[in-house]
Design a protein around this motif. Structure first.
Motif, PDB file in Angstrom:
ATOM      1  N   UNK A  97      -2.032   7.047  -8.952  1.00 51.92           N
ATOM      2  CA  UNK A  97      -0.987   6.100  -8.639  1.00 51.92           C
ATOM      3  C   UNK A  97      -0.730   5.207  -9.843  1.00 51.92           C
ATOM      4  N   UNK A  98       0.498   4.813  -9.980  1.00 48.06           N
ATOM      5  CA  UNK A  98       0.889   3.964 -11.089  1.00 48.06           C
ATOM      6  C   UNK A  98       0.707   2.511 -10.660  1.00 48.06           C
ATOM      7  N   UNK A  99      -0.252   1.828 -11.210  1.00 42.84           N
ATOM      8  CA  UNK A  99      -0.486   0.440 -10.865  1.00 42.84           C
ATOM      9  C   UNK A  99      -1.530   0.269  -9.794  1.00 42.84           C
ATOM     10  N   UNK A 100      -1.410   0.944  -8.698  1.00 42.35           N
ATOM     11  CA  UNK A 100      -2.379   0.838  -7.621  1.00 42.35           C
ATOM     12  C   UNK A 100      -2.072  -0.297  -6.672  1.00 42.35           C
ATOM     13  N   UNK A 101      -2.766  -0.295  -5.557  1.00 38.27           N
ATOM     14  CA  UNK A 101      -2.552  -1.291  -4.513  1.00 38.27           C
ATOM     15  C   UNK A 101      -3.025  -2.656  -4.966  1.00 38.27           C
ATOM     16  N   UNK A 102      -4.144  -2.711  -5.637  1.00 38.53           N
ATOM     17  CA  UNK A 102      -4.690  -3.995  -6.071  1.00 38.53           C
ATOM     18  C   UNK A 102      -3.742  -4.689  -7.040  1.00 38.53           C
ATOM     19  N   UNK A 103      -3.198  -3.924  -7.981  1.00 41.13           N
ATOM     20  CA  UNK A 103      -2.271  -4.527  -8.937  1.00 41.13           C
ATOM     21  C   UNK A 103      -0.963  -4.919  -8.276  1.00 41.13           C
TER      22      UNK A 103
ATOM     23  N   UNK B  30       0.821  -1.215   0.000  1.00 34.69           N
ATOM     24  CA  UNK B  30       0.000   0.000   0.000  1.00 34.69           C
ATOM     25  C   UNK B  30       0.853   1.262   0.000  1.00 34.69           C
ATOM     26  N   UNK B  31       2.083   1.176   0.482  1.00 36.27           N
ATOM     27  CA  UNK B  31       2.922   2.370   0.493  1.00 36.27           C
ATOM     28  C   UNK B  31       3.499   2.678  -0.879  1.00 36.27           C
ATOM     29  N   UNK B  32       3.529   1.707  -1.769  1.00 34.76           N
ATOM     30  CA  UNK B  32       4.009   1.972  -3.117  1.00 34.76           C
ATOM     31  C   UNK B  32       3.030   2.831  -3.895  1.00 34.76           C
ATOM     32  N   UNK B  33       1.765   2.628  -3.665  1.00 34.49           N
ATOM     33  CA  UNK B  33       0.792   3.417  -4.375  1.00 34.49           C
ATOM     34  C   UNK B  33      -0.067   4.221  -3.446  1.00 34.49           C
ATOM     35  N   UNK B  34       0.353   4.341  -2.233  1.00 34.06           N
ATOM     36  CA  UNK B  34      -0.290   4.840  -1.050  1.00 34.06           C
ATOM     37  C   UNK B  34      -1.398   5.848  -1.093  1.00 34.06           C
TER      38      UNK B  34
ATOM     39  N   UNK C 258       2.416  -9.344  -6.318  1.00 33.91           N
ATOM     40  CA  UNK C 258       3.094 -10.049  -5.228  1.00 33.91           C
ATOM     41  C   UNK C 258       2.526 -11.454  -5.044  1.00 33.91           C
ATOM     42  N   UNK C 259       1.221 -11.591  -5.221  1.00 30.66           N
ATOM     43  CA  UNK C 259       0.595 -12.905  -5.098  1.00 30.66           C
ATOM     44  C   UNK C 259       1.077 -13.838  -6.207  1.00 30.66           C
ATOM     45  N   UNK C 260       1.105 -13.342  -7.431  1.00 28.80           N
ATOM     46  CA  UNK C 260       1.572 -14.156  -8.556  1.00 28.80           C
ATOM     47  C   UNK C 260       3.053 -14.487  -8.429  1.00 28.80           C
ATOM     48  N   UNK C 261       3.832 -13.534  -7.966  1.00 33.88           N
ATOM     49  CA  UNK C 261       5.263 -13.803  -7.812  1.00 33.88           C
ATOM     50  C   UNK C 261       5.522 -14.808  -6.685  1.00 33.88           C
ATOM     51  N   UNK C 262       4.694 -14.781  -5.648  1.00 32.83           N
ATOM     52  CA  UNK C 262       4.837 -15.763  -4.571  1.00 32.83           C
ATOM     53  C   UNK C 262       4.593 -17.167  -5.094  1.00 32.83           C
TER      54      UNK C 262
END
Length: 108
Positions: free
Chosen positions: A43-49, A34-38, A54-58
């Motif tokens: 915002x570029x991308x947004x919290x959801x994206x 959330x702090x990346x797009x806080x 992060x979910x896909x990378x995990x």
């Protein structure tokens, strides 16, 4: 450098990346994602994206880790059996066990 050591290095790197990605996530959406797009709406991308990424990378890193572990195990098993078949048994000399002689004829 053997293939097993290459697999081992890759396993360590993927494990480290997996730990970093998991630590960045926050299940409530208030962590670093959330702090990346806080704050703002621009915002570029947004919290959801970000959380989707992060979910896909995990999942990708976890799958890659599992595949690397399985491949390293297969590699280790194949090189282990290859080394066992290279053992030359022609030079090995084994002495027969010595059994003590018993005198059964003297006792009659």
């Amino acid at each position: 450098m053997t293939t097993f050591s290459i697999f081992l290095i890759l396993i360590v790197i993927v494990s480290f990346l997996l730990v970093v990605v998991i630590m960045v996530q926050n299940p409530k959406g208030g962590g670093l994602s959330s702090s990346f797009g806080g704050g703002g709406t621009q915002q570029l991308g947004g919290v959801k994206k970000t959380s989707d990424f992060l979910d896909k990378s995990t999942w990708t890193l976890a799958t890659l880790l599992l595949v690397l572990i399985l491949l390293s195990n297969i590699d280790l098993m194949s090189t282990g059996t290859a080394q066992e078949s290279k053992v030359n048994t022609d030079d090995v000399q084994v002495e027969a066990p010595v059994t003590p002689a018993t005198d059964n004829d003297d006792q009659e």
